[in-house]
Design an enzyme around this catalytic site. Structure first.
Site, mmCIF file in Angstrom:
data_model
loop_
_atom_site.group_PDB
_atom_site.id
_atom_site.type_symbol
_atom_site.label_atom_id
_atom_site.label_comp_id
_atom_site.label_asym_id
_atom_site.label_seq_id
_atom_site.Cartn_x
_atom_site.Cartn_y
_atom_site.Cartn_z
ATOM 1 N N GLU A 209 0.446 -1.203 -0.407
ATOM 2 C CA GLU A 209 -0.189 -0.288 -0.195
ATOM 3 C C GLU A 209 0.791 1.142 0.558
ATOM 4 O O GLU A 209 1.466 1.817 1.471
ATOM 5 C CB GLU A 209 -1.185 -0.210 1.347
ATOM 6 C CG GLU A 209 -2.116 -0.872 1.373
ATOM 7 C CD GLU A 209 -2.522 -0.986 0.435
ATOM 8 O OE1 GLU A 209 -3.104 -0.152 -0.410
ATOM 9 O OE2 GLU A 209 -3.489 -2.039 -0.136
ATOM 10 N N CYS A 243 -1.862 9.952 2.474
ATOM 11 C CA CYS A 243 -1.851 8.820 1.301
ATOM 12 C C CYS A 243 -2.118 9.029 0.272
ATOM 13 O O CYS A 243 -1.661 9.527 -0.844
ATOM 14 C CB CYS A 243 -1.712 7.566 1.404
ATOM 15 S SG CYS A 243 -2.335 6.284 2.375
#
Ligand code: NAD
Length: 456
Positions: A209, A243
């Site tokens: 991720e 993010c």
């Protein structure tokens, strides 16, 4: 305990079958939920000490979402873990087939500092639900939260089941030398590449991720007031250190002036009086310097006030000429929002699709036809229409990047899936069979040709 001994003790625990029963996994999830609830205030305090995150943001984006993941997994675990029926197919008559969900074994979870609690809990829920043992490495840049997570998990779990280890990149590197059955890494693309190289040595399956530059497109037919509110919130949540934050804005040139003034109005409202102190700091001095450098080759539209001592960095809007600007080279990961304009949507889409595939694309616009054009023409991990960040809050929506922004998805059922090996099982009767596959082939050639002609 030394790392290799810890991994071995977890392997023994796993092989003994302790984590297999669903009742054990559910009990572990319940213990985790209890520990989070009992430690709610300490979690808020720890993250506040790490980088000044406001209580409201911790309660929502760290605690509530973690509890949601636990409840959803606990409720659905029985259904997810059940074998899926599969068909043996014509060539296997008679037979039965199914897919068995197997835990990988001993897994490694590595987490970043920016959502220091949720990004440990979300994969951990998947690991526990799927029946694994886990070594968990939170980030060294959020030491108070890391310490608290370690204390919480040490109290409720046998370390041969779940164990937190504390350390920096050197510990990370030594963990990667161990033989794990699966790795779940959340962090930067640069470190993600190192993780994948190490995993390649032993062909260890993994999920990455990662981050990157997630674009936010605002077309002229967008509901501008709502768009400005949702973008200002999503960009500056967590001090922009998310993010999936909108990394940069692409705004249609006809609405740029109006949209920028709406953005400014929202930022002012969000930072009103006492609330200004309720705003996350930049994590460390080197991130601060990098963010300040973006102001050098751009036009300041709003904000720009900074204090290196306190690591305060005001929500800042900058106008940049094009994709060559310094702020457009790497993920921003802070409260600076570069704004670029475009004349036609196809041109903007074309520019974005030439860049590495982002975690997510945010598209604001009313026309369903144009939404579809943007959706189908920009490759990205995920795609959100008329909002920012919120897709991350539902355990029913799998999230994850693609290519440079990551490999694999998680949240809810996808977390269970990520931490499980789906083993296909074909079962045939011991004796009875249709013998059309054994030599001599000439016995069945005519029949085979007929079947090919009539069946396909
Ligand atoms: P990072 O990559 O520096 O660190 C992540 C983890 O890897 C930490 O535990 C760290 O100790 C470890 N690590 C660092 N260097 C290492 C090395 N050389 N060898 C082994 N381990 C090492 O990331 P960060 O600065 O903590 O977090 C910010 C990044 O994470 C951003 O790029 C952001 O986009 C990304 N991120 C992604 C997601 C997502 O869900 N996709 C969520 C949050 C953050």
């Amino acid at each position: 305990m030394e790392i290799n001994k810890l991994v071995q003790s977890q392997r023994d625990y796993f092989i003994a079958g302790r984590t297999r029963p669903l009742a054990f996994r559910k009990a572990a999830l319940i213990k985790l939920r209890r520990a989070i609830k009992d430690n709610q205030e300490r979690i808020v305090e720890a993250i506040k000490k790490d980088f000044g995150k406001p209580e409201f943001e911790t309660l929502t984006s760290e605690i509530l979402v973690s509890l949601q993941e636990i409840n959803y997994a606990k409720k659905n675990l029985g259904k997810w873990a059940r074998p899926d029926k599969a068909g043996g197919g014509l060539l296997n008559i008679p037979s039965s087939a199914h897919i068995q969900k197997e835990p990988y074994g001993v897994v490694l979870i590595m987490a970043p500092w920016n959502f220091p609690f949720f990004l440990v809990m979300a994969p951990l829920v998947g690991a526990i639900a799927a029946g694994n043992c886990a070594v968990v490495k939170p980030s060294e840049h959020s030491p108070h939260t890391t310490e608290l997570i370690m204390e919480m998990l040490d109290e409720i779990f046998d370390q041969s089941h779940i164990k937190v280890v504390q350390g920096d990149h050197e510990l990370g590197a030594s963990l990667l030398k161990q033989r794990f059955d699966f790795i779940f890494f959340t962090g930067s693309t640069m470190v993600g590449k190192m993780v994948m190289k190490s995993a390649a040595e032993s062909l260890t399956p993994l999920v990455l991720e990662l981050g990157g530059k997630s674009p936010c497109i605002v077309h002229y037919d967008a509901e501008l007031k709502a768009a400005a509110r949702r973008i200002a919130w999503g960009k500056f949540l967590n001090g922009g250190q998310t993010c999936i934050a909108p990394d940069y804005l692409l705004v249609h040139e006809d609405i740029k002036e109006e949209f920028v003034s709406l953005l400014k109005a929202n930022i002012r409202k969000f930072m009103h009086e006492g609330e200004a102190t309720e705003y996350s700091k930049v994590i460390h001095a080197s991130a601060f310097d990098r963010l300040e450098s973006y102001l050098e080759d751009s036009k300041l539209l709003h904000g720009g006030k900074t204090n290196k001592e306190t690591l305060f960095f005001e929500p800042t809007l900058i106008e940049v000429d094009g994709f060559e600007a310094s702020s457009m080279q790497d993920e921003i990961f802070g409260p600076v929002l570069p704004i670029l304009t475009y004349k036609n949507l196809e041109g903007a889409i074309d520019k974005v699709r030439k860049l590495p595939k982002p975690m997510v694309v945010y598209y604001f616009g009313r026309s369903k036809r144009l939404q579809k054009i943007a959706l189908t023409n920009i490759p990205s991990g995920d795609f959100v229409i008329n909002d920012t960040i919120m897709h991350f809050t539902s355990p029913r929506i799998p999230v994850g990047g693609v290519g440079f922004s990551g490999i694999g998805k998680y949240h809810g059922k996808e977390s269970f899936r990520a931490f499980s090996h789906y083993k296909s099982v074909l079962k045939k009767p011991a004796r009875f069979e249709i013998p059309i596959r054994y030599r001599p082939y000439s016995n069945y050639m005519a029949l085979l040709k007929k079947l090919l002609r009539y069946l396909y």
